[in-house]
Write a protein that holds these residues in place. Structure first.
Motif, PDB file in Angstrom:
ATOM      1  N   GLU A   1      34.194  55.624 -16.213  1.00 51.83           N
ATOM      2  CA  GLU A   1      34.260  56.334 -14.942  1.00 51.83           C
ATOM      3  C   GLU A   1      34.087  55.404 -13.737  1.00 51.83           C
ATOM      4  N   VAL A   2      33.573  54.208 -13.953  1.00 53.60           N
ATOM      5  CA  VAL A   2      33.318  53.289 -12.839  1.00 53.60           C
ATOM      6  C   VAL A   2      34.640  52.677 -12.389  1.00 53.60           C
ATOM      7  N   GLY A   3      34.978  52.826 -11.111  1.00 55.36           N
ATOM      8  CA  GLY A   3      36.233  52.296 -10.585  1.00 55.36           C
ATOM      9  C   GLY A   3      36.322  50.790 -10.719  1.00 55.36           C
ATOM     10  N   ALA A   4      37.527  50.309 -10.949  1.00 61.38           N
ATOM     11  CA  ALA A   4      37.739  48.870 -11.126  1.00 61.38           C
ATOM     12  C   ALA A   4      37.260  48.080  -9.915  1.00 61.38           C
ATOM     13  N   ASP A   5      37.456  48.625  -8.702  1.00 57.96           N
ATOM     14  CA  ASP A   5      37.036  47.904  -7.507  1.00 57.96           C
ATOM     15  C   ASP A   5      35.533  47.730  -7.472  1.00 57.96           C
ATOM     16  N   ARG A   6      34.787  48.727  -7.950  1.00 60.31           N
ATOM     17  CA  ARG A   6      33.326  48.634  -7.957  1.00 60.31           C
ATOM     18  C   ARG A   6      32.851  47.595  -8.971  1.00 60.31           C
ATOM     19  N   ILE A   7      33.516  47.526 -10.104  1.00 61.34           N
ATOM     20  CA  ILE A   7      33.171  46.512 -11.109  1.00 61.34           C
ATOM     21  C   ILE A   7      33.440  45.119 -10.557  1.00 61.34           C
ATOM     22  N   VAL A   8      34.584  44.962  -9.905  1.00 60.76           N
ATOM     23  CA  VAL A   8      34.960  43.656  -9.353  1.00 60.76           C
ATOM     24  C   VAL A   8      33.955  43.214  -8.279  1.00 60.76           C
ATOM     25  N   ASN A   9      33.560  44.132  -7.404  1.00 57.35           N
ATOM     26  CA  ASN A   9      32.553  43.815  -6.396  1.00 57.35           C
ATOM     27  C   ASN A   9      31.235  43.393  -7.044  1.00 57.35           C
ATOM     28  N   ALA A  10      30.846  44.107  -8.102  1.00 59.68           N
ATOM     29  CA  ALA A  10      29.597  43.790  -8.794  1.00 59.68           C
ATOM     30  C   ALA A  10      29.644  42.391  -9.400  1.00 59.68           C
ATOM     31  N   VAL A  11      30.762  42.059 -10.020  1.00 62.99           N
ATOM     32  CA  VAL A  11      30.919  40.722 -10.615  1.00 62.99           C
ATOM     33  C   VAL A  11      30.789  39.646  -9.546  1.00 62.99           C
ATOM     34  N   ALA A  12      31.487  39.816  -8.443  1.00 65.80           N
ATOM     35  CA  ALA A  12      31.455  38.809  -7.377  1.00 65.80           C
ATOM     36  C   ALA A  12      30.057  38.634  -6.817  1.00 65.80           C
ATOM     37  N   ALA A  13      29.413  39.745  -6.461  1.00 62.66           N
ATOM     38  CA  ALA A  13      28.096  39.653  -5.831  1.00 62.66           C
ATOM     39  C   ALA A  13      27.056  39.068  -6.794  1.00 62.66           C
ATOM     40  N   HIS A  14      27.121  39.464  -8.069  1.00 65.80           N
ATOM     41  CA  HIS A  14      26.172  38.924  -9.052  1.00 65.80           C
ATOM     42  C   HIS A  14      26.355  37.414  -9.211  1.00 65.80           C
ATOM     43  N   GLU A  15      27.602  36.966  -9.282  1.00 67.22           N
ATOM     44  CA  GLU A  15      27.872  35.531  -9.441  1.00 67.22           C
ATOM     45  C   GLU A  15      27.489  34.740  -8.193  1.00 67.22           C
ATOM     46  N   LEU A  16      27.712  35.330  -7.020  1.00 68.46           N
ATOM     47  CA  LEU A  16      27.491  34.602  -5.769  1.00 68.46           C
ATOM     48  C   LEU A  16      26.030  34.560  -5.346  1.00 68.46           C
ATOM     49  N   TYR A  17      25.300  35.663  -5.542  1.00 66.25           N
ATOM     50  CA  TYR A  17      23.985  35.788  -4.920  1.00 66.25           C
ATOM     51  C   TYR A  17      22.816  35.740  -5.896  1.00 66.25           C
ATOM     52  N   LYS A  18      23.031  36.026  -7.178  1.00 67.95           N
ATOM     53  CA  LYS A  18      21.994  35.887  -8.205  1.00 67.95           C
ATOM     54  C   LYS A  18      20.711  36.632  -7.863  1.00 67.95           C
ATOM     55  N   LYS A  19      20.839  37.848  -7.327  1.00 69.19           N
ATOM     56  CA  LYS A  19      19.696  38.661  -6.931  1.00 69.19           C
ATOM     57  C   LYS A  19      19.952  40.118  -7.307  1.00 69.19           C
ATOM     58  N   PRO A  20      18.894  40.960  -7.293  1.00 70.08           N
ATOM     59  CA  PRO A  20      19.168  42.401  -7.344  1.00 70.08           C
ATOM     60  C   PRO A  20      20.007  42.777  -6.131  1.00 70.08           C
ATOM     61  N   LEU A  21      20.913  43.726  -6.310  1.00 71.41           N
ATOM     62  CA  LEU A  21      21.909  43.970  -5.263  1.00 71.41           C
ATOM     63  C   LEU A  21      22.150  45.454  -5.009  1.00 71.41           C
ATOM     64  N   ILE A  22      22.404  45.760  -3.737  1.00 70.83           N
ATOM     65  CA  ILE A  22      23.040  47.012  -3.353  1.00 70.83           C
ATOM     66  C   ILE A  22      24.326  46.613  -2.637  1.00 70.83           C
ATOM     67  N   ILE A  23      25.467  46.998  -3.199  1.00 65.53           N
ATOM     68  CA  ILE A  23      26.765  46.638  -2.630  1.00 65.53           C
ATOM     69  C   ILE A  23      27.374  47.896  -2.023  1.00 65.53           C
ATOM     70  N   ILE A  24      27.713  47.826  -0.740  1.00 69.72           N
ATOM     71  CA  ILE A  24      28.307  48.969  -0.050  1.00 69.72           C
ATOM     72  C   ILE A  24      29.741  48.610   0.319  1.00 69.72           C
ATOM     73  N   ASP A  25      30.686  49.408  -0.158  1.00 66.81           N
ATOM     74  CA  ASP A  25      32.098  49.162   0.114  1.00 66.81           C
ATOM     75  C   ASP A  25      32.628  50.293   0.999  1.00 66.81           C
ATOM     76  N   PHE A  26      33.002  49.916   2.229  1.00 65.07           N
ATOM     77  CA  PHE A  26      33.500  50.897   3.188  1.00 65.07           C
ATOM     78  C   PHE A  26      35.020  50.973   3.096  1.00 65.07           C
ATOM     79  N   GLY A  27      35.500  51.852   2.254  1.00 62.41           N
ATOM     80  CA  GLY A  27      36.932  52.052   2.094  1.00 62.41           C
ATOM     81  C   GLY A  27      37.288  53.506   2.320  1.00 62.41           C
ATOM     82  N   THR A  28      38.293  54.000   1.595  1.00 58.41           N
ATOM     83  CA  THR A  28      38.638  55.413   1.672  1.00 58.41           C
ATOM     84  C   THR A  28      37.408  56.257   1.353  1.00 58.41           C
ATOM     85  N   ALA A  29      36.667  55.855   0.318  1.00 59.20           N
ATOM     86  CA  ALA A  29      35.323  56.376   0.066  1.00 59.20           C
ATOM     87  C   ALA A  29      34.329  55.278   0.412  1.00 59.20           C
TER      88      ALA A  29
END
Length: 259
Positions: A105-133
């Motif tokens: 059920e997890v959208g591909a864009d959300r998975i991709v954002n999670a991968v990028a942020a985890h690799e880049l920042y190495k911290k617990p994360l809240i990722i907010i994507d301002f798109g259509t939703a």
């Protein structure tokens, strides 16, 4: 060079990487009625405009939340780039452990954002994507996708006011100087923009409470998407914006799957 495509409900964001450098970023409108050749012509024109050759692309990766456009896009990639694209989904290596009840059920864009942020920042994360939703994704320090929140996007809210209230106009999403406004357009802009700032800060603070209860350290709050700058300027909780987070994630996933 690598071609990355992030297919959203409104736009297709196209990026071209040369080694680790993003050398081109373009947007096309998402239209499932277009054929593979129509998209191919558009992409060839973009390559010509940037003085690049399609023959230099060695691989393509796509994330999409619009299933009915994928036949045309995949056919376009095979026909014009002579390669089979990687499509983010089941079976593709991401390095993220998804804790959703149903991971599909997890959208591909959300998975991709999670991968990028985890690799880049190495911290617990809240990722907010301002798109259509507007989506909130919560990632643990070790890379578990803990869950998320989905809200209507700012443009959806703006369009709903225009479509459902006879006397209200369609407005541009810009922030007025004050929240006490003296005309209808500015009043609508204030309600949408400042309302979403309040929504974001409240949701982030509630997520942080639950993350603390789970034993997570203070998360880094990262915003992305076309309207992220509007919120970041006034928000009390967003730490940074990364407008190319999804494109970075696509490149990282491509490399994980080519090893």
């Amino acid at each position: 060079m690598i071609l990355v495509l992030d297919v959203g409900n409104t736009n297709i964001v196209l990026g071209i990487y040369s080694d680790d450098e993003l050398i081109v970023e373009c947007r096309l409108s998402t239209d499932s009625r277009r054929t593979a050749d129509e998209y191919g012509i558009q992409v060839k024109e973009l390559f010509h405009l940037h003085k690049l050759s399609i023959e230099d692309i060695k691989g393509v990766i796509i994330s999409s939340v619009v299933p009915n456009i994928m036949y045309s896009l995949e056919h376009m990639i095979r026909k014009y780039f002579h390669t089979q694209p990687i499509v983010v989904g089941p079976g593709v290596k991401t390095g993220i452990n998804i804790k959703y009840d149903n991971p599909k059920e997890v959208g591909a864009d959300r998975i991709v954002n999670a991968v990028a942020a985890h690799e880049l920042y190495k911290k617990p994360l809240i990722i907010i994507d301002f798109g259509t939703a507007t989506t909130f994704c919560i990632i643990s320090e070790k890379g578990d996708y803990l869950g998320g929140v989905i809200c209507p996007g700012m443009r959806i809210a703006s369009d709903a006011l225009f479509e459902r209230a006879a006397k209200l106009p369609r407005v541009e999403l810009v922030k007025p100087e004050t929240i006490i406004c003296k005309n209808t357009v500015a009043s609508m802009q204030a309600g949408i923009i400042y309302g979403y700032i309040g929504q974001v800060d409240y949701i982030v603070n509630k997520i942080k409470e639950e993350m603390r209860a789970l034993g997570e350290n203070e998360p880094l709050v990262v915003a992305t998407g076309g309207l992220s700058k509007l919120i970041y300027e006034e928000s009390n909780t967003v730490d940074l914006i990364n407008p190319i987070l999804t494109l970075q994630g696509l490149k990282i996933i491509y490399e994980k799957n080519m090893k």
